[in-house]
Design a protein around this motif. Structure first.
Motif, short mmCIF file in Angstrom:
data_model
loop_
_atom_site.label_atom_id
_atom_site.label_comp_id
_atom_site.label_asym_id
_atom_site.label_seq_id
_atom_site.Cartn_x
_atom_site.Cartn_y
_atom_site.Cartn_z
N MET A 15 75.14 67.89 68.04
CA MET A 15 74.01 67.00 68.33
C MET A 15 72.73 67.51 67.67
O MET A 15 71.94 66.73 67.12
CB MET A 15 73.82 66.87 69.84
CG MET A 15 74.97 66.15 70.55
SD MET A 15 74.74 66.01 72.34
CE MET A 15 73.34 64.88 72.41
N LEU A 16 72.52 68.83 67.70
CA LEU A 16 71.35 69.43 67.06
C LEU A 16 71.40 69.23 65.55
O LEU A 16 70.38 68.92 64.90
CB LEU A 16 71.27 70.91 67.40
CG LEU A 16 70.06 71.67 66.86
CD1 LEU A 16 68.77 71.12 67.46
CD2 LEU A 16 70.18 73.17 67.17
N ILE A 18 72.94 66.79 63.93
CA ILE A 18 72.67 65.37 63.65
C ILE A 18 71.17 65.10 63.70
O ILE A 18 70.62 64.39 62.85
CB ILE A 18 73.42 64.48 64.66
CG1 ILE A 18 74.92 64.57 64.44
CG2 ILE A 18 72.95 63.02 64.55
CD1 ILE A 18 75.76 63.88 65.52
N ASN A 19 70.50 65.71 64.66
CA ASN A 19 69.05 65.48 64.81
C ASN A 19 68.26 66.06 63.65
O ASN A 19 67.29 65.45 63.18
CB ASN A 19 68.57 66.09 66.13
CG ASN A 19 67.17 65.65 66.49
OD1 ASN A 19 66.95 64.49 66.80
ND2 ASN A 19 66.22 66.57 66.45
N SER A 20 68.68 67.22 63.16
CA SER A 20 67.90 67.90 62.12
C SER A 20 68.32 67.51 60.71
O SER A 20 67.49 67.49 59.79
CB SER A 20 68.01 69.42 62.28
OG SER A 20 69.36 69.83 62.16
N GLU A 24 66.48 62.22 62.99
CA GLU A 24 65.83 62.67 64.21
C GLU A 24 65.80 61.55 65.25
O GLU A 24 65.46 60.41 64.94
CB GLU A 24 64.39 63.13 63.91
CG GLU A 24 63.68 63.73 65.10
CD GLU A 24 62.30 64.24 64.76
OE1 GLU A 24 61.60 64.72 65.67
OE2 GLU A 24 61.92 64.16 63.56
N HIS A 26 68.37 60.21 66.67
CA HIS A 26 69.59 59.39 66.64
C HIS A 26 70.25 59.42 68.02
O HIS A 26 70.19 60.42 68.73
CB HIS A 26 70.54 59.94 65.58
CG HIS A 26 71.71 59.06 65.26
ND1 HIS A 26 72.83 58.99 66.07
CD2 HIS A 26 71.93 58.20 64.24
CE1 HIS A 26 73.70 58.14 65.54
NE2 HIS A 26 73.18 57.65 64.43
N ALA A 29 72.27 62.23 68.87
CA ALA A 29 71.53 63.49 68.94
C ALA A 29 70.76 63.62 70.25
O ALA A 29 70.37 64.74 70.62
CB ALA A 29 70.55 63.60 67.77
N ARG A 30 70.58 62.52 70.96
CA ARG A 30 69.74 62.57 72.16
C ARG A 30 70.47 62.18 73.45
O ARG A 30 69.98 62.47 74.55
CB ARG A 30 68.52 61.66 71.99
CG ARG A 30 68.84 60.17 71.99
CD ARG A 30 67.57 59.31 71.94
NE ARG A 30 67.85 57.92 72.21
CZ ARG A 30 68.20 57.01 71.31
NH1 ARG A 30 68.28 57.38 70.03
NH2 ARG A 30 68.47 55.77 71.65
#
Length: 335
Positions: A15-16, A18-20, A24, A26, A29-30
């Motif tokens: 997840m981290l 995907i976010n980075s 951001e 997504h 990711a959240r």
């Protein structure tokens, strides 16, 4: 290089990543609950994961099996290599790992970037695009979601049906048990009952309606819809189908009445592999994505009044077996 299938211990790191590295904020990711709904299979996470010498993730390839708890075709979703990776072929290695994974029949992806089509062809993949069909509500004079310069005159061909199917709402898992999914094992992707139930009856965010075409009280076709709202206006999106194609004629009659009754502007249907003549006779009009006289939007978050072509690849030469729809992979996923 360390490439493997993801485990429960990898969830937070994926997840981290995907976010980075992907986007951001997504949803994958959240929202961990949705991430697990979409990608957890018992104690496995349906991501191919690459880790560097420090055991930090530097590449991921997500996928969604279309037949749960048995050999399956898989639709890839998020496919990303870290911008800091020094391995120029890591992305291809992730794909090759998935292709060789036990229990994987065919790898495909719906919603690929047009700019990457050349890469997939180089890798020996079949590439094409979904067709988009629409059925307009002729009782509506002013469209707010679609753009209609002139109301289309559909072919008024009178189709003689060998069988008239009863169209009924399928509202529980038990009803799915009467449909013979195994009859469509040759379809790519093949979908079994467990997939169908999870995808459309257990979705944590979207509300789907599954309709069956019944002959002698037995379902011989299943079609899936979702209502799409924009401000106070609504449209009906047909996102999946499995069954005898001739029952689409009865579905067409059903939807032509439903969109008027519920005041939907239209029903639209992205698909590949279905008989276009049958869909035309059912009352659907094929959209020309390069013209603007009729625009049926695909994007609603945010809303974009533009025709969108959805491209795909499939690692198969059995083109006649492809049956692809908008809900395959992650094309019908909340943002």
């Amino acid at each position: 290089m360390n490439i493997s299938l993801g485990s429960l211990n990898d969830v937070a790191d994926i997840m981290l990543f995907i976010n980075s590295e992907w986007k951001e904020g997504h949803i994958l990711a959240r929202d961990e609950d949705f991430f697990r709904y979409e990608h957890q299979s018992k104690d496995q996470i349906n991501f191919v994961v690459s880790k560097d010498e420090n055991m930090k993730i530097n590449g991921v390839l997500g996928f969604i099996p279309s037949a749960l708890e048995e050999s399956s075709d898989v639709c890839t979703v998020i496919w990303k290599v870290s911008k800091n990776s020094q391995n120029p072929i890591l992305g291809i290695q992730l794909l090759q790992f998935l292709q060789k994974e036990k229990g994987v029949r065919i790898v495909l992806s719906v919603g690929i970037n047009k700019k990457t089509i050349g890469i997939y062809k180089y890798l020996g993949m079949y590439t094409d695009s979904l067709n988009q069909f629409a059925m307009l509500n002729k009782n509506i004079q002013e469209f707010k979601i679609a753009k209609v310069n002139k109301l289309k005159d559909f072919d008024s061909t009178s189709v003689s049906l060998d069988v008239n199917y009863d169209i009924k709402l399928v509202n529980q898992e038990l009803d799915l048990s009467y449909f013979n999914f195994e009859e469509y094992k040759q379809n790519i992707p093949f979908k079994n009952k467990k997939y169908f139930h999870k995808r459309y009856f257990e979705h944590p965010i979207y509300q789907y309606s599954v309709y069956g075409a019944y002959f002698k009280d037995k379902p011989v076709g299943l079609i899936v819809t979702r209502v799409q709202s924009y401000n106070e206006f609504k449209a009906l999106r047909i996102v999946d189908f499995i069954g005898q194609e001739k029952c689409l004629l009865s579905f067409g009659n059903f939807f032509s009445e439903l969109i008027v009754k519920e005041r939907y502007e239209y029903a639209d249907f992205y698909c590949f592999g279905l008989d276009q003549e049958v869909l035309s006779n059912a009352g659907f009009y094929i959209i020309d994505p390069f013209k603007e006289d009729l625009i049926i939007p695909n994007y609603f978050a945010p809303y974009l009044q533009k025709n969108i072509t959805i491209y795909f690849f499939a690692d198969t030469n059995k083109i006649e077996s492809l049956r692809l729809f908008k809900a395959d992979g992650d094309q019908d996923r909340p943002n």
